[in-house]
Design an enzyme around this catalytic site. Structure first.
Site, PDB file in Angstrom:
ATOM      1  N   SER A 145     -58.358 -46.757  -7.115  1.00  0.00           N
ATOM      2  CA  SER A 145     -56.954 -46.423  -6.868  1.00  0.00           C
ATOM      3  C   SER A 145     -56.644 -46.879  -5.437  1.00  0.00           C
ATOM      4  O   SER A 145     -57.360 -46.489  -4.523  1.00  0.00           O
ATOM      5  CB  SER A 145     -56.744 -44.910  -6.966  1.00  0.00           C
ATOM      6  OG  SER A 145     -57.161 -44.458  -8.229  1.00  0.00           O
TER       7      SER A 145
ATOM      8  N   SER B 188     -64.114 -38.637   0.601  1.00  0.00           N
ATOM      9  CA  SER B 188     -62.935 -39.201  -0.030  1.00  0.00           C
ATOM     10  C   SER B 188     -61.934 -39.600   1.039  1.00  0.00           C
ATOM     11  O   SER B 188     -62.041 -39.173   2.191  1.00  0.00           O
ATOM     12  CB  SER B 188     -62.294 -38.180  -0.978  1.00  0.00           C
ATOM     13  OG  SER B 188     -61.689 -37.163  -0.213  1.00  0.00           O
ATOM     14  N   LYS B 189     -60.982 -40.427   0.594  1.00  0.00           N
ATOM     15  CA  LYS B 189     -59.933 -40.835   1.523  1.00  0.00           C
ATOM     16  C   LYS B 189     -59.200 -39.594   2.015  1.00  0.00           C
ATOM     17  O   LYS B 189     -58.777 -39.503   3.148  1.00  0.00           O
ATOM     18  CB  LYS B 189     -58.951 -41.770   0.814  1.00  0.00           C
ATOM     19  CG  LYS B 189     -59.571 -43.110   0.453  1.00  0.00           C
ATOM     20  CD  LYS B 189     -58.846 -43.785  -0.701  1.00  0.00           C
ATOM     21  CE  LYS B 189     -59.703 -44.837  -1.371  1.00  0.00           C
ATOM     22  NZ  LYS B 189     -59.220 -45.235  -2.689  1.00  0.00           N
ATOM     23  N   GLN B 190     -59.074 -38.596   1.108  1.00  0.00           N
ATOM     24  CA  GLN B 190     -58.326 -37.393   1.463  1.00  0.00           C
ATOM     25  C   GLN B 190     -59.024 -36.597   2.569  1.00  0.00           C
ATOM     26  O   GLN B 190     -58.387 -35.969   3.377  1.00  0.00           O
ATOM     27  CB  GLN B 190     -58.131 -36.487   0.232  1.00  0.00           C
ATOM     28  CG  GLN B 190     -57.087 -36.995  -0.762  1.00  0.00           C
ATOM     29  CD  GLN B 190     -57.526 -38.250  -1.507  1.00  0.00           C
ATOM     30  OE1 GLN B 190     -58.701 -38.443  -1.786  1.00  0.00           O
ATOM     31  NE2 GLN B 190     -56.579 -39.129  -1.799  1.00  0.00           N
TER      32      GLN B 190
END
Ligand code: GLU
Length: 293
Positions: A11, A240-242
């Site tokens: 994504s 994660s990117k988050q």
């Protein structure tokens, strides 16, 4: 080339990081070890979460690591027609139904039933609109989940099962904002692209049962699944990117690959050029998973 077709499906919510490289490398290694075709699909179906330019950045990062897709990448944002056709088929068969509930409606209905405890922050839909909208306006489309257990075999995790109706409930296929849900898009795309083997991060294992149900309802084949180990951040949570994972440092792709390989349990002599390192990694992968291509 064998009939094997695999994919990496990032994504584009940011550049690749150490965690996403593990899934990219594993899917590439498995395809190469089995003499197969490896594809990249940009999963930009959730438009608001996408970061402009992240798709091209990911493709550049993969290329710097020697991971080059065998066919042109596809973008989910260009494939709404396929998702709509699948939704239409599910609706015609009664496997999908329109839903008028907002999150607040769902919370209230669950509270009234004494079942308000969310699972991973997701609410198990109480089925309010299963029997029709009763004059309310449709917002989303949901999949009608039949009771019972879904069982499947993961190549790394072994036998898996989920009672989808209890654990997840009737899940969303098309959201109130009109966007198609990941579950529908991924199933339609895996089938449309002839994917035989899915290799992806273990955080996605929990989605597999839902995807099997959709494949069954749409009459699509089920690929083999292998879920790879996750890279954990300093807080012990999945990188994660988050939670602020650093983008891969591509001044030294081999170092990034070496650490992704270590997460996969592969030890590969580091003192070689990229192409040599990748061939050693394919051999190590084939030995680990006893693949004789
Ligand atoms: N696009 C998903 C992600 O980046 C992966 C989907 C999949 O491999 O099935 O988390």
């Amino acid at each position: 080339m064998s009939a094997y077709r695999g994919r990496f499906a990032p994504s584009p919510t940011g550049p690749l990081h150490a965690g996403s490289l593990v899934a990219a490398l594993a899917s590439w290694l498995d395809a190469r070890a089995q003499g197969g075709t490896w594809l990249v699909r940009i999963e930009d179906v959730d438009r608001p979460r996408c970061v402009p330019g992240a798709d091209e950045e990911i493709l550049r990062q993969l290329a710097a690591c020697g991971l080059v897709p065998d066919e042109e990448p596809v973008w989910q944002s260009q494939r709404d027609g396929l998702y709509q056709a699948a939704l239409d088929r599910l609706a015609a068969a009664g496997d999908a139904y329109p839903c008028a509930c907002s999150r607040k409606d769902i919370e209230e209905a669950l509270r009234a039933l004494g079942r308000e405890r969310p699972r991973h922050g997701e609410l198990v839909y109480p089925g309010t609109c299963r029997g029709g909208l009763h004059g309310r306006t449709a917002r989303a489309w949901r999949f009608r989940v039949a009771p019972g257990v879904v069982q499947w075999q993961d190549r790394r995790l072994g036998p898996q099962q989920q009672f989808v109706a209890e654990a997840v409930g009737d899940f969303v296929l098309q959201r109130a904002d009109g966007l198609f849900a990941y579950q529908l898009a991924v199933v339609v795309d895996d089938a449309d692209q002839g994917i035989t083997h899915v290799v992806r991060g273990e955080d996605l294992a929990d989605n597999t049962a839902r995807q099997l149900l959709l494949q069954g309802a749409l009459g699509l084949p089920t690929p083999a699944y292998l879920h790879t180990p996750l890279v954990l951040g300093a807080n012990g949570e999945k990188l994660s990117k988050q939670n602020g994972a650093a983008p891969l440092d591509l001044r030294d792709p081999l170092a990034a690959l070496q650490s992704a390989a270590a997460t996969l349990g592969l030890t590969i002599p580091g003192e070689q050029a990229l192409a040599g390192w990748l061939s050693s990694a394919v051999e190590a992968w084939a030995a680990q998973w006893t693949i004789t291509a």
